[in-house]
Write a protein that holds these residues in place. Sequence first.
Motif, PDB file in Angstrom:
ATOM      1  N   VAL A 209      14.777 -13.487   8.148  1.00 39.87           N
ATOM      2  CA  VAL A 209      13.806 -13.169   7.106  1.00 39.87           C
ATOM      3  C   VAL A 209      12.885 -14.375   6.929  1.00 39.87           C
ATOM      4  O   VAL A 209      13.353 -15.493   6.689  1.00 39.87           O
ATOM      5  CB  VAL A 209      14.500 -12.837   5.766  1.00 39.87           C
ATOM      6  CG1 VAL A 209      13.465 -12.483   4.704  1.00 39.87           C
ATOM      7  CG2 VAL A 209      15.480 -11.687   5.946  1.00 39.87           C
ATOM      8  N   LEU A 210      11.583 -14.159   7.066  1.00 42.47           N
ATOM      9  CA  LEU A 210      10.586 -15.205   6.909  1.00 42.47           C
ATOM     10  C   LEU A 210       9.907 -15.035   5.558  1.00 42.47           C
ATOM     11  O   LEU A 210       9.413 -13.959   5.238  1.00 42.47           O
ATOM     12  CB  LEU A 210       9.545 -15.134   8.027  1.00 42.47           C
ATOM     13  CG  LEU A 210      10.085 -15.154   9.465  1.00 42.47           C
ATOM     14  CD1 LEU A 210       8.946 -14.975  10.455  1.00 42.47           C
ATOM     15  CD2 LEU A 210      10.855 -16.432   9.742  1.00 42.47           C
ATOM     16  N   ILE A 211       9.886 -16.092   4.768  1.00 44.06           N
ATOM     17  CA  ILE A 211       9.302 -16.049   3.436  1.00 44.06           C
ATOM     18  C   ILE A 211       8.158 -17.044   3.381  1.00 44.06           C
ATOM     19  O   ILE A 211       8.336 -18.227   3.707  1.00 44.06           O
ATOM     20  CB  ILE A 211      10.344 -16.382   2.349  1.00 44.06           C
ATOM     21  CG1 ILE A 211      11.547 -15.439   2.452  1.00 44.06           C
ATOM     22  CG2 ILE A 211       9.732 -16.285   0.960  1.00 44.06           C
ATOM     23  CD1 ILE A 211      12.723 -16.019   3.200  1.00 44.06           C
ATOM     24  N   GLY A 212       6.975 -16.583   2.990  1.00 39.42           N
ATOM     25  CA  GLY A 212       5.840 -17.498   2.963  1.00 39.42           C
ATOM     26  C   GLY A 212       4.674 -16.955   2.163  1.00 39.42           C
ATOM     27  O   GLY A 212       4.726 -15.859   1.581  1.00 39.42           O
ATOM     28  N   SER A 213       3.610 -17.711   2.166  1.00 35.73           N
ATOM     29  CA  SER A 213       2.399 -17.357   1.431  1.00 35.73           C
ATOM     30  C   SER A 213       1.535 -16.426   2.270  1.00 35.73           C
ATOM     31  O   SER A 213       1.914 -15.995   3.358  1.00 35.73           O
ATOM     32  CB  SER A 213       1.617 -18.622   1.079  1.00 35.73           C
ATOM     33  OG  SER A 213       1.122 -19.233   2.260  1.00 35.73           O
ATOM     34  N   TYR A 214       0.331 -16.135   1.767  1.00 33.49           N
ATOM     35  CA  TYR A 214      -0.585 -15.272   2.505  1.00 33.49           C
ATOM     36  C   TYR A 214      -1.079 -15.918   3.786  1.00 33.49           C
ATOM     37  O   TYR A 214      -1.649 -15.240   4.636  1.00 33.49           O
ATOM     38  CB  TYR A 214      -1.775 -14.896   1.622  1.00 33.49           C
ATOM     39  CG  TYR A 214      -1.462 -13.821   0.612  1.00 33.49           C
ATOM     40  CD1 TYR A 214      -0.817 -12.651   0.980  1.00 33.49           C
ATOM     41  CD2 TYR A 214      -1.817 -13.974  -0.725  1.00 33.49           C
ATOM     42  CE1 TYR A 214      -0.530 -11.662   0.067  1.00 33.49           C
ATOM     43  CE2 TYR A 214      -1.545 -12.989  -1.658  1.00 33.49           C
ATOM     44  CZ  TYR A 214      -0.895 -11.830  -1.254  1.00 33.49           C
ATOM     45  OH  TYR A 214      -0.616 -10.852  -2.162  1.00 33.49           O
ATOM     46  N   GLN A 215      -0.893 -17.233   3.948  1.00 32.73           N
ATOM     47  CA  GLN A 215      -1.241 -17.842   5.228  1.00 32.73           C
ATOM     48  C   GLN A 215      -0.416 -17.220   6.346  1.00 32.73           C
ATOM     49  O   GLN A 215      -0.907 -17.000   7.450  1.00 32.73           O
ATOM     50  CB  GLN A 215      -1.003 -19.355   5.193  1.00 32.73           C
ATOM     51  CG  GLN A 215      -1.330 -20.044   6.520  1.00 32.73           C
ATOM     52  CD  GLN A 215      -1.049 -21.538   6.481  1.00 32.73           C
ATOM     53  OE1 GLN A 215      -1.181 -22.169   5.443  1.00 32.73           O
ATOM     54  NE2 GLN A 215      -0.656 -22.088   7.617  1.00 32.73           N
ATOM     55  N   LEU A 216       0.851 -16.922   6.046  1.00 27.57           N
ATOM     56  CA  LEU A 216       1.709 -16.237   7.008  1.00 27.57           C
ATOM     57  C   LEU A 216       1.136 -14.871   7.350  1.00 27.57           C
ATOM     58  O   LEU A 216       1.102 -14.460   8.509  1.00 27.57           O
ATOM     59  CB  LEU A 216       3.118 -16.097   6.432  1.00 27.57           C
ATOM     60  CG  LEU A 216       4.152 -15.340   7.261  1.00 27.57           C
ATOM     61  CD1 LEU A 216       4.387 -16.029   8.587  1.00 27.57           C
ATOM     62  CD2 LEU A 216       5.456 -15.211   6.488  1.00 27.57           C
ATOM     63  N   ALA A 217       0.650 -14.161   6.338  1.00 30.73           N
ATOM     64  CA  ALA A 217       0.063 -12.841   6.577  1.00 30.73           C
ATOM     65  C   ALA A 217      -1.226 -12.942   7.384  1.00 30.73           C
ATOM     66  O   ALA A 217      -1.475 -12.137   8.284  1.00 30.73           O
ATOM     67  CB  ALA A 217      -0.198 -12.152   5.242  1.00 30.73           C
ATOM     68  N   ARG A 218      -2.063 -13.936   7.068  1.00 28.67           N
ATOM     69  CA  ARG A 218      -3.332 -14.077   7.785  1.00 28.67           C
ATOM     70  C   ARG A 218      -3.102 -14.347   9.261  1.00 28.67           C
ATOM     71  O   ARG A 218      -3.736 -13.745  10.124  1.00 28.67           O
ATOM     72  CB  ARG A 218      -4.164 -15.215   7.166  1.00 28.67           C
ATOM     73  CG  ARG A 218      -4.801 -14.874   5.846  1.00 28.67           C
ATOM     74  CD  ARG A 218      -5.899 -15.864   5.523  1.00 28.67           C
ATOM     75  NE  ARG A 218      -5.398 -17.231   5.459  1.00 28.67           N
ATOM     76  CZ  ARG A 218      -4.924 -17.800   4.348  1.00 28.67           C
ATOM     77  NH1 ARG A 218      -4.880 -17.107   3.226  1.00 28.67           N
ATOM     78  NH2 ARG A 218      -4.503 -19.045   4.354  1.00 28.67           N
ATOM     79  N   THR A 219      -2.189 -15.272   9.552  1.00 28.42           N
ATOM     80  CA  THR A 219      -1.929 -15.605  10.944  1.00 28.42           C
ATOM     81  C   THR A 219      -1.306 -14.430  11.667  1.00 28.42           C
ATOM     82  O   THR A 219      -1.676 -14.106  12.794  1.00 28.42           O
ATOM     83  CB  THR A 219      -0.991 -16.822  11.030  1.00 28.42           C
ATOM     84  OG1 THR A 219      -1.545 -17.893  10.264  1.00 28.42           O
ATOM     85  CG2 THR A 219      -0.815 -17.275  12.464  1.00 28.42           C
ATOM     86  N   ALA A 220      -0.359 -13.770  11.006  1.00 26.03           N
ATOM     87  CA  ALA A 220       0.332 -12.655  11.647  1.00 26.03           C
ATOM     88  C   ALA A 220      -0.612 -11.494  11.919  1.00 26.03           C
ATOM     89  O   ALA A 220      -0.522 -10.836  12.955  1.00 26.03           O
ATOM     90  CB  ALA A 220       1.496 -12.195  10.766  1.00 26.03           C
ATOM     91  N   CYS A 221      -1.524 -11.242  10.993  1.00 32.99           N
ATOM     92  CA  CYS A 221      -2.450 -10.118  11.163  1.00 32.99           C
ATOM     93  C   CYS A 221      -3.475 -10.375  12.255  1.00 32.99           C
ATOM     94  O   CYS A 221      -4.034  -9.433  12.815  1.00 32.99           O
ATOM     95  CB  CYS A 221      -3.158  -9.819   9.842  1.00 32.99           C
ATOM     96  SG  CYS A 221      -2.114  -8.994   8.618  1.00 32.99           S
ATOM     97  N   THR A 222      -3.736 -11.618  12.578  1.00 37.30           N
ATOM     98  CA  THR A 222      -4.741 -11.932  13.593  1.00 37.30           C
ATOM     99  C   THR A 222      -4.119 -12.256  14.945  1.00 37.30           C
ATOM    100  O   THR A 222      -4.829 -12.455  15.908  1.00 37.30           O
ATOM    101  CB  THR A 222      -5.592 -13.138  13.147  1.00 37.30           C
ATOM    102  OG1 THR A 222      -4.735 -14.259  12.859  1.00 37.30           O
ATOM    103  CG2 THR A 222      -6.383 -12.786  11.904  1.00 37.30           C
ATOM    104  N   ARG A 223      -2.788 -12.327  15.026  1.00 37.08           N
ATOM    105  CA  ARG A 223      -2.109 -12.611  16.292  1.00 37.08           C
ATOM    106  C   ARG A 223      -1.385 -11.353  16.770  1.00 37.08           C
ATOM    107  O   ARG A 223      -0.217 -11.150  16.482  1.00 37.08           O
ATOM    108  CB  ARG A 223      -1.093 -13.755  16.129  1.00 37.08           C
ATOM    109  CG  ARG A 223      -1.692 -15.014  15.520  1.00 37.08           C
ATOM    110  CD  ARG A 223      -2.619 -15.736  16.468  1.00 37.08           C
ATOM    111  NE  ARG A 223      -3.110 -16.945  15.856  1.00 37.08           N
ATOM    112  CZ  ARG A 223      -4.354 -17.353  15.885  1.00 37.08           C
ATOM    113  NH1 ARG A 223      -5.257 -16.637  16.493  1.00 37.08           N
ATOM    114  NH2 ARG A 223      -4.718 -18.477  15.320  1.00 37.08           N
TER     115      ARG A 223
END
Length: 401
Positions: A209-223
């Motif tokens: 389980v990975l817990i993080g801020s929206y930076q995690l979402a931004r990177t994941a959505c663009t990769r």
Amino acid sequence: MQYIESKFPPELLSDASEKKLDYFKKKIVSHPHLVQSYNLALDCIEFSEKGELVWIVGPAGVGTTQIVRRLWKDTSNAPSEPDEDGMAAPTTATVVVDAPDNAERINTQYWIRLLGDLLHAHGDVLIDRKIYVPPSQFTLTHPIPYADPRNRNFDTLKHAAISMLKHRQTQLLLINQADRLFPESHPSGCLQSLQILRDLAAQTDTRIVLIGSYQLARTACTRNNWLHRQHTVHLRRYDPTDSDEFNAYARTLINLLAHMPTEQRMETLSLEGAKKICISTVGCIGTLKRTLTRAFQHALRTGEKMTEDFILQFTPYNTVAREIARDAMHGERLLLDVSLDDVRSVLNATNPGASSGTGNSSNRSAPKKTTGTQGGFNQRRIGERNSSRDPAGGAYGPRRT
């Protein structure tokens, strides 16, 4: 004007300030978004397959750390199971690590640090080379050399981590501040992190389980759209422009104020005051709790009466709140789902005959009908429940622990 009835044990009023503050710091108040996200996280963990990752994302100060603590508390006490020799094998059901700072780059040395932290958090360095000898039957004549995992090579540490997770029958690995694993400025490092995490998950029975801020979402959505292909839990802020969400935030604020064991506590809260506090904390309960803790600590030291204006002095600076709000809005847009009509319009554009009834469409299945309001459940954000179908708690049987 809302009256605030005290909810703390009365005897705390005669205790020292340190005990009063410690009581308030440890007080966890459940609220709708937290309960919903926690139950959804349990579902994602239970129903995920080998090699899949679970992502818990939200804005800074929203309270994702509370989910980590509760997951650890509720899953860490798993019974030991006999090994091949019939002995009770030591188990560690859940382990928690914080991703180390990355200096904007992810490389092998970074993962050596993280795997070393994982081994230390699990209490093992060379799990596959240990033997047990009863202390009463053996006396050490030479010290056992300490093997620092950070001085080992990457492949050795990766193998040791996999062996450890299997041997300890670890079912849950929680990585906090996981956005550090995916720096936006280092795409190749992001790919490396994803591959290593998938390898660990695929070669063990551990759910990661990975817990993080929206930076995690931004990177994941663009990769390569990683985030949308995994199990996503979105812990959102409360929107002060939505009456239902603001009311839920205000109830949580009143509940926290009611647990302040001091005679200087607030006894009433105005609608305008609650609105200002909600905007100043960007609707994030974690930020609200830190604000109230700082205000409470200051009031205990100075003896000042706690008022709405007094509490507002301890909210984040407006410039900070503005940046958090911008980041939150951008993150929410990334995770906002589209309606079924949007999907249908794309399909119809690809197959022009589908909408007009012409063309060779007789063998095609008719689109599924939607119910309820336009867009239905498809307009909710990714990582959220449909409250009409998925109750927030108690809807499922025993969890995986």
